[in-house]
Write a protein that holds these residues in place. Structure first.
Motif, PDB file in Angstrom:
ATOM      1  N   LEU A 287       8.184  15.803   8.816  1.00 58.06           N
ATOM      2  CA  LEU A 287       7.015  15.661   7.465  1.00 58.06           C
ATOM      3  C   LEU A 287       6.626  16.557   7.042  1.00 58.06           C
ATOM      4  CD1 LEU A 287       4.826  13.521   9.545  1.00 58.06           C
ATOM      5  CD2 LEU A 287       6.441  12.726   8.660  1.00 58.06           C
ATOM      6  N   TYR A 288       6.570  16.327   5.673  1.00 59.94           N
ATOM      7  CA  TYR A 288       6.486  17.979   4.701  1.00 59.94           C
ATOM      8  C   TYR A 288       4.725  17.465   3.924  1.00 59.94           C
ATOM      9  CZ  TYR A 288      11.863  17.545   6.090  1.00 59.94           C
ATOM     10  OH  TYR A 288      12.297  17.509   6.529  1.00 59.94           O
ATOM     11  N   ASP A 289       4.079  18.299   4.679  1.00 59.72           N
ATOM     12  CA  ASP A 289       3.199  18.611   3.478  1.00 59.72           C
ATOM     13  C   ASP A 289       2.487  16.785   3.099  1.00 59.72           C
ATOM     14  OD1 ASP A 289       0.825  19.689   2.724  1.00 59.72           O
ATOM     15  OD2 ASP A 289       1.691  20.407   0.695  1.00 59.72           O
ATOM     16  N   ILE A 290       1.830  16.000   4.260  1.00 60.73           N
ATOM     17  CA  ILE A 290       1.683  14.907   4.156  1.00 60.73           C
ATOM     18  C   ILE A 290       0.499  14.751   4.021  1.00 60.73           C
ATOM     19  CG2 ILE A 290       1.145  12.331   4.428  1.00 60.73           C
ATOM     20  CD1 ILE A 290       3.916  13.042   4.847  1.00 60.73           C
ATOM     21  N   ALA A 291      -0.951  14.323   2.710  1.00 67.68           N
ATOM     22  CA  ALA A 291      -1.968  14.754   2.833  1.00 67.68           C
ATOM     23  C   ALA A 291      -2.605  12.249   2.848  1.00 67.68           C
ATOM     24  CB  ALA A 291      -3.138  14.812   1.556  1.00 67.68           C
ATOM     25  N   ILE A 292      -3.207  12.008   3.466  1.00 61.73           N
ATOM     26  CA  ILE A 292      -3.953  10.768   3.428  1.00 61.73           C
ATOM     27  C   ILE A 292      -5.113  10.841   4.006  1.00 61.73           C
ATOM     28  CG2 ILE A 292      -3.097  11.078   6.337  1.00 61.73           C
ATOM     29  CD1 ILE A 292      -2.431   7.477   5.919  1.00 61.73           C
ATOM     30  N   ASP A 293      -6.127   9.735   3.971  1.00 64.78           N
ATOM     31  CA  ASP A 293      -7.833   9.585   3.935  1.00 64.78           C
ATOM     32  C   ASP A 293      -7.019   8.223   4.258  1.00 64.78           C
ATOM     33  OD1 ASP A 293      -9.044   9.147   1.589  1.00 64.78           O
ATOM     34  OD2 ASP A 293      -7.648   9.446   1.008  1.00 64.78           O
ATOM     35  N   VAL A 294      -8.744   7.748   5.167  1.00 62.54           N
ATOM     36  CA  VAL A 294      -9.112   5.940   5.158  1.00 62.54           C
ATOM     37  C   VAL A 294     -11.031   6.787   5.416  1.00 62.54           C
ATOM     38  CG1 VAL A 294      -8.789   6.385   7.974  1.00 62.54           C
ATOM     39  CG2 VAL A 294      -9.267   3.914   6.697  1.00 62.54           C
ATOM     40  N   ARG A 295     -11.436   5.501   4.576  1.00 56.47           N
ATOM     41  CA  ARG A 295     -12.331   5.568   4.378  1.00 56.47           C
ATOM     42  C   ARG A 295     -13.724   4.380   5.882  1.00 56.47           C
ATOM     43  NH1 ARG A 295     -10.508   6.448  -0.475  1.00 56.47           N
ATOM     44  NH2 ARG A 295     -12.012   8.076  -2.140  1.00 56.47           N
ATOM     45  N   PRO A 296     -14.861   4.278   5.596  1.00 52.20           N
ATOM     46  CA  PRO A 296     -15.396   2.955   6.621  1.00 52.20           C
ATOM     47  C   PRO A 296     -15.368   2.103   6.080  1.00 52.20           C
ATOM     48  CG  PRO A 296     -16.893   4.907   6.458  1.00 52.20           C
ATOM     49  CD  PRO A 296     -15.863   5.241   5.660  1.00 52.20           C
ATOM     50  N   GLY A 297     -14.594   0.642   6.818  1.00 49.82           N
ATOM     51  CA  GLY A 297     -14.308  -0.503   6.633  1.00 49.82           C
ATOM     52  C   GLY A 297     -12.885  -0.202   5.994  1.00 49.82           C
ATOM     53  N   GLU A 298     -11.889   0.461   5.365  1.00 49.45           N
ATOM     54  CA  GLU A 298     -10.763   0.162   4.944  1.00 49.45           C
ATOM     55  C   GLU A 298     -10.133   0.754   5.664  1.00 49.45           C
ATOM     56  OE1 GLU A 298      -9.027   2.737   0.437  1.00 49.45           O
ATOM     57  OE2 GLU A 298      -9.934   3.813   2.188  1.00 49.45           O
ATOM     58  N   ILE A 299      -8.715  -0.437   4.963  1.00 50.67           N
ATOM     59  CA  ILE A 299      -7.448  -0.588   5.648  1.00 50.67           C
ATOM     60  C   ILE A 299      -6.338   0.337   4.630  1.00 50.67           C
ATOM     61  CG2 ILE A 299      -5.630  -2.078   6.386  1.00 50.67           C
ATOM     62  CD1 ILE A 299      -7.855  -4.098   6.628  1.00 50.67           C
ATOM     63  N   VAL A 300      -5.930   0.777   5.268  1.00 54.64           N
ATOM     64  CA  VAL A 300      -4.501   1.920   4.117  1.00 54.64           C
ATOM     65  C   VAL A 300      -3.626   1.636   5.422  1.00 54.64           C
ATOM     66  CG1 VAL A 300      -3.775   3.903   3.844  1.00 54.64           C
ATOM     67  CG2 VAL A 300      -6.849   3.919   3.811  1.00 54.64           C
ATOM     68  N   GLY A 301      -2.263   1.232   3.925  1.00 54.64           N
ATOM     69  CA  GLY A 301      -1.167   1.194   4.437  1.00 54.64           C
ATOM     70  C   GLY A 301      -0.417   1.756   4.089  1.00 54.64           C
ATOM     71  N   LEU A 302       1.119   2.291   5.401  1.00 52.38           N
ATOM     72  CA  LEU A 302       2.268   2.835   5.119  1.00 52.38           C
ATOM     73  C   LEU A 302       3.416   2.265   4.360  1.00 52.38           C
ATOM     74  CD1 LEU A 302       1.412   5.589   7.662  1.00 52.38           C
ATOM     75  CD2 LEU A 302       0.969   6.056   5.522  1.00 52.38           C
ATOM     76  N   GLY A 303       3.584   2.536   3.202  1.00 54.11           N
ATOM     77  CA  GLY A 303       4.984   1.777   3.267  1.00 54.11           C
ATOM     78  C   GLY A 303       6.157   2.530   2.771  1.00 54.11           C
ATOM     79  N   GLY A 304       7.184   1.977   3.020  1.00 50.27           N
ATOM     80  CA  GLY A 304       8.306   2.964   2.845  1.00 50.27           C
ATOM     81  C   GLY A 304       9.935   2.423   4.058  1.00 50.27           C
ATOM     82  N   LEU A 305      10.986   3.013   3.662  1.00 46.82           N
ATOM     83  CA  LEU A 305      11.944   2.636   4.197  1.00 46.82           C
ATOM     84  C   LEU A 305      12.012   2.525   5.968  1.00 46.82           C
ATOM     85  CD1 LEU A 305      14.939   2.657   1.624  1.00 46.82           C
ATOM     86  CD2 LEU A 305      13.094   0.656   1.961  1.00 46.82           C
ATOM     87  N   VAL A 306      12.695   1.960   6.554  1.00 47.23           N
ATOM     88  CA  VAL A 306      13.222   2.776   8.024  1.00 47.23           C
ATOM     89  C   VAL A 306      13.743   4.109   7.800  1.00 47.23           C
ATOM     90  CG1 VAL A 306      14.382   3.205   9.825  1.00 47.23           C
ATOM     91  CG2 VAL A 306      13.811   0.172   8.835  1.00 47.23           C
ATOM     92  N   GLY A 307      12.862   4.782   8.696  1.00 46.96           N
ATOM     93  CA  GLY A 307      12.975   6.545   8.601  1.00 46.96           C
ATOM     94  C   GLY A 307      12.673   7.029   7.544  1.00 46.96           C
ATOM     95  N   SER A 308      11.814   6.341   6.708  1.00 44.55           N
ATOM     96  CA  SER A 308      10.746   7.261   5.946  1.00 44.55           C
ATOM     97  C   SER A 308       9.775   8.044   6.581  1.00 44.55           C
ATOM     98  CB  SER A 308       9.974   6.394   4.972  1.00 44.55           C
ATOM     99  OG  SER A 308       9.350   5.398   5.879  1.00 44.55           O
ATOM    100  N   GLY A 309       8.968   8.439   8.244  1.00 47.67           N
ATOM    101  CA  GLY A 309       8.457   8.745   8.160  1.00 47.67           C
ATOM    102  C   GLY A 309       7.208   8.028   9.113  1.00 47.67           C
ATOM    103  N   ARG A 310       6.792   7.226   8.372  1.00 49.68           N
ATOM    104  CA  ARG A 310       5.472   6.591   9.095  1.00 49.68           C
ATOM    105  C   ARG A 310       5.532   6.319  10.696  1.00 49.68           C
ATOM    106  NH1 ARG A 310       8.021   0.040   6.693  1.00 49.68           N
ATOM    107  NH2 ARG A 310       8.796   0.797   8.494  1.00 49.68           N
ATOM    108  N   THR A 311       6.389   5.969  11.336  1.00 52.26           N
ATOM    109  CA  THR A 311       5.859   5.939  12.983  1.00 52.26           C
ATOM    110  C   THR A 311       5.675   7.657  12.962  1.00 52.26           C
ATOM    111  OG1 THR A 311       6.625   4.575  13.230  1.00 52.26           O
ATOM    112  CG2 THR A 311       6.641   5.684  15.044  1.00 52.26           C
ATOM    113  N   THR A 312       6.037   8.555  12.437  1.00 53.37           N
ATOM    114  CA  THR A 312       5.949   9.746  13.063  1.00 53.37           C
ATOM    115  C   THR A 312       4.783  10.151  12.420  1.00 53.37           C
ATOM    116  OG1 THR A 312       8.246  10.444  13.065  1.00 53.37           O
ATOM    117  CG2 THR A 312       7.197  12.263  12.453  1.00 53.37           C
ATOM    118  N   LEU A 313       3.998  10.202  11.627  1.00 51.95           N
ATOM    119  CA  LEU A 313       3.278  10.611  10.135  1.00 51.95           C
ATOM    120  C   LEU A 313       1.663   9.805  11.280  1.00 51.95           C
ATOM    121  CD1 LEU A 313       0.757  11.326   8.495  1.00 51.95           C
ATOM    122  CD2 LEU A 313       1.190   8.960   7.231  1.00 51.95           C
TER     123      LEU A 313
END
Length: 525
Positions: A287-313
């Motif tokens: 993973l390289y310098d990722i930023a993410i935020d989530v607010r109360p009552g919000e659902i944020v999805g992670l999209g990408g292909l296999v190996g993109s880093g979703r699970t690792t994040l």
């Protein structure tokens, strides 16, 4: 009866009772030799119990199972294997430290006077590869192989054991689209060679592609059977869900809840009080310098292909990657970057992991104990756990998620995938975190359970919890997410914002493949 006309499997009046719960209620099933039989059913339909009876892991309370004309002794897996039935489960039994060919011949190694015949193993391994039309380096360590290749090794091992019937339990759940196509081709090839296949899957498109015959279970019974030509996806879903079908299908469209209330997903109010802001998330080589935020009552999805880093994040945020770095603010206050799961939980971050059996649940503990394990103090008095309080408190929780409270005393390892996932949802409802991370929350569960799980995530959000979901089923991410962060090669490359319509899957894929940039609403417009 001739050997050619002897059915591969005959199930006659099988009943299985656990305490006061009847998991199977008189199942009858005949599978002709050399065919592919698909077993489908909603969560709790009895598929897992029937698989257990067929493989000898579970002894039927009533009824018989005949395999290739032989009735194996009930409750003895070795007897079922000796009769010619081998099961391959989602949780593979490959030994990572052995080579591919050593895994194939594990326990069946050719030898002379106690000396392993290495050349014989290699020759027979190459013959198996040729038979199946695959190319896997036999000298390669199994830990370096893909899940798909490891699965093929399991199939090869079954053939070495002279299996006449191979049961595949959710064989494609952890595979990429390309790997799924390859496995389906392999199933068809084995059928052409006279091997009987039992295909247990929630992927109905694959069922229709590969099966000769479909059997639908519901509430512990066979409710419908027939040649695959008589089926389409809609009919299978109708039979799986029964009288609940109309309601559940309406819920799948996001139209109404049980009380007729509109439950269509809308963009949550984008408040200023952000429970989680993470920046500079990095993990060497991944993973390289990722930023993410989530607010109360919000659902944020992670999209990408296999190996993109979703699970690792998600693992980094949950404290499962101690070498990761970043800065983290929760509820307006900066907290130390979590290096352990306990540190993450103390900060209010909980994870539903991708591998629920090995990373989420204690399979030997009861369902109730698995729910309360995150905080036993809530069901203890003076440090002593109250069994009555445990049952009462967890019964309230599981009802919300469609889990039968009567099964709270069952060991988690005996439950279906959908019910196991509901235990994790109930656990985090019990703990009430500020942030809920959900990694592949619907993997390996049926269509009815999928909708229950996705609706549960919406309820978490409606209660003010920030939710981050990662799934290879991009349609699900699209359906529930207010925003989608698209990852590629360990980097965040795009943010797609839901408008009046969900983000199109095509938009997610375009960003994942690097085709264009979307910094505005990516909707159906």
């Amino acid at each position: 009866m001739s050997a050619e006309s002897t059915p591969a499997i005959v199930v006659d009046g099988v009943v299985k009772t656990y305490g006061g719960v009847r998991a199977l209620k008189g199942v009858d099933l005949t599978i002709p030799a050399g065919t592919v039989e698909a077993l489908v059913g909603a969560n709790g339909a009895g598929k897992s119990t029937l698989i257990g009876v067929l493989t000898g892991r579970v002894a039927a309370t009533e009824g018989t199972v005949t395999i290739g004309g032989v009735q194996p002794k009930p409750g003895e897996p070795t007897a079922s294997r000796a009769a010619g039935l081998v099961a391959i489960y989602q949780e593979l039994t490959i030994v990572p430290g052995l080579s591919a060919e050593d895994n194939v011949f594990l326990g069946m190694t050719p030898s002379s006077a106690g000396v392993v015949r290495g050349r014989e193993i290699h020759r027979r391994y190459l013959e198996l590869c040729s038979r199946l039309g695959v190319r896997i380096d036999g000298r390669q360590m199994a830990r370096r192989l893909s899940v798909a290749d490891q699965q093929i090794l399991e199939i090869m091992r079954a053939l070495v054991a002279e299996a006449k019937i191979i049961l595949l339990d959710e064989p494609t759940a952890a595979l990429s689209d390309t790997e799924r196509v390859a496995l389906v081709r392999l199933v068809k090839e084995l059928r052409s060679q006279g091997v009987t296949m039992i295909f247990v899957s929630h992927n109905l498109e694959e069922v229709l592609d590969v099966a000769d015959h479909v059997t639908v279970l519901r509430d512990g019974r066979v409710v419908q059977q027939g040649p695959v030509a008589e089926w389409d996806r809609t009919r299978i879903v109708d039979e799986m869900l029964g009288e609940a079908g109309g309601l559940v299908k309406a819920e799948l469209a996001g139209d109404v809840d049980e009380n007729g209330v509109d439950t269509s997903v809308t963009v949550h109010e984008r408040r200023d009080d952000q429970p989680l802001i993470a920046t500079g998330i990095s993990l060497p080589g991944l993973l390289y310098d990722i930023a993410i935020d989530v607010r109360p009552g919000e659902i944020v999805g992670l999209g990408g292909l296999v190996g993109s880093g979703r699970t690792t994040l998600l693992r980094c945020l949950a404290g499962l990657e101690p070498k990761s770095t970043g800065t983290l603010r929760i509820g307006g206050s900066e907290v130390r970057w979590p290096k352990t799961p306990r540190a993450a939980l103390d900060a209010g971050v909980a994870l539903i992991p991708e591998d629920r059996k090995n990373q989420g649940l204690v399979l030997g503990m009861t369902a109730a104990e698995n729910i309360a394990i995150a905080r036993y103090s809530k069901v203890a008095t003076a440090g002593v756990m109250s069994t009555a309080q445990l049952k009462a408190r967890t019964a309230e929780l599981v009802t919300e998620f469609g889990f039968d409270p009567a099964r709270l005393g069952a060991k988690a390892g005996t439950l279906s995938g959908g019910n196991q996932q509901k235990l994790l949802l109930a656990r985090w409802r019990f703990l009430a975190p500020k942030i809920l991370l959900a990694d592949e929350p619907t993997r390996g569960v049926d269509v009815g359970a999928k909708e229950e799980i996705l609706k549960a995530l919406r309820r978490f959000a409606a209660d003010g919890i920030g939710v981050i979901i990662a799934s290879s089923e991009l349609e699900e991410v699209s359906a529930v997410a207010d925003r989608i962060i698209v990852l590629r090669d360990g980097r965040a490359v795009d943010e797609l914002i839901r408008g009046t319509d969900p983000v199109h899957v095509d938009a997610i894929l375009a960003a994942a493949f690097g085709e264009g940039h979307h910094d505005k609403e990516a909707t159906g417009a």
